[in-house]
Design an enzyme around this catalytic site. Structure first.
Site, PDB file in Angstrom:
ATOM      1  N   GLY A 256      16.947   5.108 -52.626  1.00  0.00           N
ATOM      2  CA  GLY A 256      16.360   4.620 -54.001  1.00  0.00           C
ATOM      3  C   GLY A 256      17.216   4.044 -54.801  1.00  0.00           C
ATOM      4  O   GLY A 256      18.152   4.046 -54.092  1.00  0.00           O
ATOM      5  N   TYR A 257      17.126   3.642 -55.769  1.00  0.00           N
ATOM      6  CA  TYR A 257      17.889   3.155 -56.975  1.00  0.00           C
ATOM      7  C   TYR A 257      18.010   3.988 -58.088  1.00  0.00           C
ATOM      8  O   TYR A 257      17.165   4.794 -59.054  1.00  0.00           O
ATOM      9  CB  TYR A 257      17.111   1.891 -56.892  1.00  0.00           C
ATOM     10  CG  TYR A 257      17.969   1.090 -55.819  1.00  0.00           C
ATOM     11  CD1 TYR A 257      18.355   0.234 -56.124  1.00  0.00           C
ATOM     12  CD2 TYR A 257      16.576   0.424 -54.876  1.00  0.00           C
ATOM     13  CE1 TYR A 257      19.110  -1.027 -54.605  1.00  0.00           C
ATOM     14  CE2 TYR A 257      16.679  -0.074 -54.256  1.00  0.00           C
ATOM     15  CZ  TYR A 257      17.873  -0.387 -53.482  1.00  0.00           C
ATOM     16  OH  TYR A 257      17.843  -1.135 -53.089  1.00  0.00           O
ATOM     17  N   LEU A 258      18.700   4.180 -58.463  1.00  0.00           N
ATOM     18  CA  LEU A 258      19.114   4.994 -60.138  1.00  0.00           C
ATOM     19  C   LEU A 258      18.734   4.105 -60.789  1.00  0.00           C
ATOM     20  O   LEU A 258      18.511   4.295 -61.891  1.00  0.00           O
ATOM     21  CB  LEU A 258      20.525   5.982 -59.645  1.00  0.00           C
ATOM     22  CG  LEU A 258      20.803   7.141 -59.460  1.00  0.00           C
ATOM     23  CD1 LEU A 258      22.075   7.316 -59.140  1.00  0.00           C
ATOM     24  CD2 LEU A 258      20.040   8.146 -59.634  1.00  0.00           C
TER      25      LEU A 258
ATOM     26  N   GLU B 291      14.705   5.913 -59.595  1.00  0.00           N
ATOM     27  CA  GLU B 291      13.134   5.579 -59.947  1.00  0.00           C
ATOM     28  C   GLU B 291      12.087   5.794 -58.582  1.00  0.00           C
ATOM     29  O   GLU B 291      12.503   5.873 -57.533  1.00  0.00           O
ATOM     30  CB  GLU B 291      13.767   4.186 -60.090  1.00  0.00           C
ATOM     31  CG  GLU B 291      14.431   3.629 -60.956  1.00  0.00           C
ATOM     32  CD  GLU B 291      14.742   2.336 -61.143  1.00  0.00           C
ATOM     33  OE1 GLU B 291      14.553   1.786 -60.512  1.00  0.00           O
ATOM     34  OE2 GLU B 291      15.478   1.712 -62.172  1.00  0.00           O
TER      35      GLU B 291
END
Length: 156
Positions: free
Chosen positions: A28-30, A82
């Site tokens: 996932g992406y911060l 996100e």
């Protein structure tokens, strides 16, 4: 600072007979803005956090920094990422002096398979396996950070 140089291709044939290793990856992406992405990844039984900068004009090179972290911490960070998780299996395939990383995606990106090869320079030659398809280096819709926002299932 590390510089990542890679070229990306669609997969147009059967690569699996040539696989020498495979690993399931959840990421996932911060932060997923083009100027900087901050990725959290659980790769097998290990965790990683990665920061990537904006790509070169060709899209083949960009700054990359990665650090291994405990898998439990990576799983905790995934919970605050996100929306949109990337789920894939990464297969390693030798071709000449290089190793291709072939990602087969699942979930909202099911049906998409891409291959990347890391290079020492943007001009470095490499052996293209028969199963390699169209080059998509620099096409942002194939970036994992974009696949979570606009998954492959929505392209049709």
């Amino acid at each position: 600072m590390a510089q990542e140089i890679e070229r990306k291709f669609l997969v147009a044939g059967d690569f699996k007979p040539e696989v020498f290793k495979s690993t399931r990856i959840i990421q996932g992406y911060l932060c997923s803005v083009p100027e900087r992405t901050v990725r959290v990844r659980v790769k097998g039984d290990k965790g990683f956090i990665t920061v990537k900068g904006i790509g070169s004009q060709s899209g083949a090179s960009r700054f990359e920094w990665e650090k291994e972290i405990p898998a439990a911490e990576a799983e905790q960070l995934l919970a605050i990422c996100e929306p949109g998780v990337i789920d894939k299996t990464r297969y390693l395939v030798k071709s000449g002096e290089h190793t291709f990383e072939v990602d087969e995606f699942y979930g909202d990106n099911d049906g998409l398979t891409v291959a990347e090869v890391e290079l020492a320079s943007e001009e470095e030659a490499f052996v293209k396996p028969e199963w390699l398809g169209e080059e998509v280096t620099g096409d942002v819709k194939y970036y994992n950070s974009m696949l979570m926002k606009n998954p492959y299932k929505n392209w049709k």
